[in-house]
Structure formats: C-alpha cells, structure tokens
Design a protein around this motif. Sequence first.
Motif, mmCIF file in Angstrom:
data_model
loop_
_atom_site.group_PDB
_atom_site.id
_atom_site.type_symbol
_atom_site.label_atom_id
_atom_site.label_comp_id
_atom_site.label_asym_id
_atom_site.label_seq_id
_atom_site.Cartn_x
_atom_site.Cartn_y
_atom_site.Cartn_z
ATOM 1 N N SER A 91 3.607 9.115 12.683
ATOM 2 C CA SER A 91 2.142 8.375 12.727
ATOM 3 C C SER A 91 1.539 8.060 14.104
ATOM 4 N N ALA A 92 2.384 8.351 15.250
ATOM 5 C CA ALA A 92 2.097 8.206 16.414
ATOM 6 C C ALA A 92 1.313 6.928 16.630
ATOM 7 N N SER A 93 1.977 5.790 16.025
ATOM 8 C CA SER A 93 1.470 4.450 16.002
ATOM 9 C C SER A 93 1.531 4.073 17.567
ATOM 10 N N ARG A 94 0.427 3.551 18.033
ATOM 11 C CA ARG A 94 0.233 2.708 19.088
ATOM 12 C C ARG A 94 -0.301 1.170 18.909
ATOM 13 N N PRO A 95 0.644 0.139 18.720
ATOM 14 C CA PRO A 95 0.155 -1.135 18.270
ATOM 15 C C PRO A 95 -0.485 -1.718 19.519
ATOM 16 N N HIS A 96 -1.440 -2.376 19.253
ATOM 17 C CA HIS A 96 -2.160 -3.137 20.302
ATOM 18 C C HIS A 96 -2.684 -4.484 19.598
ATOM 19 N N ILE A 97 -3.077 -5.549 20.550
ATOM 20 C CA ILE A 97 -3.239 -6.696 20.259
ATOM 21 C C ILE A 97 -5.067 -6.601 20.079
ATOM 22 N N SER A 98 -5.582 -6.950 18.964
ATOM 23 C CA SER A 98 -7.099 -6.764 18.727
ATOM 24 C C SER A 98 -7.490 -8.339 18.797
ATOM 25 N N LEU A 99 -8.849 -8.561 19.074
ATOM 26 C CA LEU A 99 -9.411 -9.900 19.025
ATOM 27 C C LEU A 99 -10.465 -9.983 18.350
ATOM 28 N N HIS A 100 -11.005 -8.738 17.605
ATOM 29 C CA HIS A 100 -12.135 -8.630 17.117
ATOM 30 C C HIS A 100 -12.763 -9.750 16.074
ATOM 31 N N ASP A 101 -11.823 -10.578 15.731
ATOM 32 C CA ASP A 101 -12.229 -11.583 14.755
ATOM 33 C C ASP A 101 -12.161 -13.019 15.562
ATOM 34 N N LYS A 111 -1.586 6.335 7.699
ATOM 35 C CA LYS A 111 -0.053 6.707 8.175
ATOM 36 C C LYS A 111 0.613 5.549 9.323
ATOM 37 N N ALA A 112 -0.320 5.172 10.130
ATOM 38 C CA ALA A 112 0.214 4.243 11.128
ATOM 39 C C ALA A 112 0.526 2.897 10.484
ATOM 40 N N LEU A 113 -0.524 2.535 9.709
ATOM 41 C CA LEU A 113 -0.421 1.134 8.871
ATOM 42 C C LEU A 113 0.824 1.160 7.671
ATOM 43 N N THR A 114 1.085 2.086 7.032
ATOM 44 C CA THR A 114 2.003 2.268 6.186
ATOM 45 C C THR A 114 3.517 2.323 6.707
ATOM 46 N N TRP A 149 1.446 12.825 2.925
ATOM 47 C CA TRP A 149 2.052 11.510 3.469
ATOM 48 C C TRP A 149 2.752 10.674 2.526
ATOM 49 N N SER A 150 2.248 10.461 1.395
ATOM 50 C CA SER A 150 2.315 9.604 0.380
ATOM 51 C C SER A 150 3.766 9.967 -0.321
ATOM 52 N N LEU A 160 0.696 -1.203 -0.041
ATOM 53 C CA LEU A 160 0.055 0.087 -0.009
ATOM 54 C C LEU A 160 0.727 1.459 -0.040
ATOM 55 N N ALA A 161 1.958 0.851 0.873
ATOM 56 C CA ALA A 161 2.780 2.349 0.782
ATOM 57 C C ALA A 161 3.402 2.717 -0.475
ATOM 58 N N ALA A 162 3.660 1.510 -1.305
ATOM 59 C CA ALA A 162 4.432 1.557 -2.609
ATOM 60 C C ALA A 162 3.256 2.324 -3.690
ATOM 61 N N THR A 163 2.170 1.792 -3.584
ATOM 62 C CA THR A 163 1.039 2.324 -4.409
ATOM 63 C C THR A 163 0.797 3.724 -4.176
ATOM 64 N N LEU A 164 0.941 4.022 -2.938
ATOM 65 C CA LEU A 164 0.590 5.468 -2.489
ATOM 66 C C LEU A 164 1.673 6.233 -2.936
ATOM 67 N N ALA A 165 2.790 5.918 -2.866
ATOM 68 C CA ALA A 165 4.040 6.673 -3.225
ATOM 69 C C ALA A 165 4.301 6.802 -4.555
ATOM 70 N N ASN A 166 3.667 5.731 -5.469
ATOM 71 C CA ASN A 166 3.732 5.845 -6.987
ATOM 72 C C ASN A 166 2.775 6.612 -7.565
ATOM 73 N N SER A 167 1.618 7.222 -6.870
ATOM 74 C CA SER A 167 0.545 7.944 -7.214
ATOM 75 C C SER A 167 1.364 9.438 -8.023
ATOM 76 N N ARG A 168 0.731 9.602 -9.113
ATOM 77 C CA ARG A 168 1.275 10.742 -9.758
ATOM 78 C C ARG A 168 0.640 12.256 -9.441
ATOM 79 N N SER A 169 -0.660 12.076 -9.007
ATOM 80 C CA SER A 169 -1.486 13.262 -8.741
ATOM 81 C C SER A 169 -2.430 12.853 -7.847
ATOM 82 N N PRO A 170 -2.893 14.055 -6.930
ATOM 83 C CA PRO A 170 -3.669 13.624 -5.623
ATOM 84 C C PRO A 170 -4.939 13.011 -6.134
#
Length: 171
Positions: free
Chosen positions: A81-91, A110-113, A54-55, A13-23
Amino acid sequence: MQFNHYGGEAARLAATLANSRSPWTPEELERILGAHGSSGRVLSPAQTREVWEWSRRLGVCFGEQPVDRRCAEINALLVESASRPHISLHDGTPHLHYSSDGADPAAHIKALTAAGLSYVVCFAAPGRLGRCARETCDLVFVDTSRNGRRTYCSLRCANNDAVQRHRGKKG
C-alpha cells in the motif's frame, strides 16, 4: 470495545470488502466506502478493479491463525500500500492520515484498510479479526465485543448453528 476511525472502521471496511462475493461497479464501491466513513472518493472502473483485487487479499488476514503469519500477511499489505502516515490538521484537530490528500483513491483504500488491520492487531488483539465459526459460512468480521470472544459473523449464523447442533443431538 471502542476503536478509533482508522483502527475499527478501517478494519470493518476491510472485512466488508473481503466479504464481497462479486466485483462492484464504481458506484457500488462508493456506497460501501461512504457507509464506512470514507466518502468523497470517486473511482474509475480500473481503480475499482484494483480495489477488488486488493479485497481478495484482505480475507487472509482474518480467522484463527498463528500471530506471526497474520502479521506477515498484514505487513505485506502495508508494504504494497506504500502507506506514508502523516498528521493532518484539516479539521483543526491533529489526527493521522494514511495517504496524502491528493492520493489515488485506490491507493487510499489500500493504505486505509492495511493500516486498519494493523491497528486492530497491535492495539486490540490479533484474534479480533475473526472468521465465522459456522461451517457453511466463510464471512469475516472485526470483533468489537467487550470480551473479544465473538465467533460468528452475525446473530443469524450463531442461531442457525445452535439449531443445527440441537437437531443433531436429537437424531
């Protein structure tokens, strides 16, 4: 090479966003996110612009460079990105999430990429964040090949470069 969702797909996803040529419009960005398994994010025009800005920064993490420079760039993205990883059990299965369930969609992207790029550098190899070797192409990619030696963004660029080199030898 197999990556988990947060490593490989988030880095792609980060690569796809970075490769985008226009907004993008919010709808275009939502389609990109959906294609990378991050659907259900509705972004406002302001959030879409924030992800666009960001991209532009993601691209510097790809291509040949000293590992300390790449790590410094990704660390800067992780801090922002102020990422705060946590363990999820939603599924029902424990897995990491890199933003809270109610996080702003732009903050989530931002956090994901940033986490995806760091995953590839730490658990695969820094060189797997590549930049096309074809002189007239500057696209970036995540090398998922078995041997980790991919040098072109696509088979088309590899073939075009080979044809150009062949023609150069004849003339």
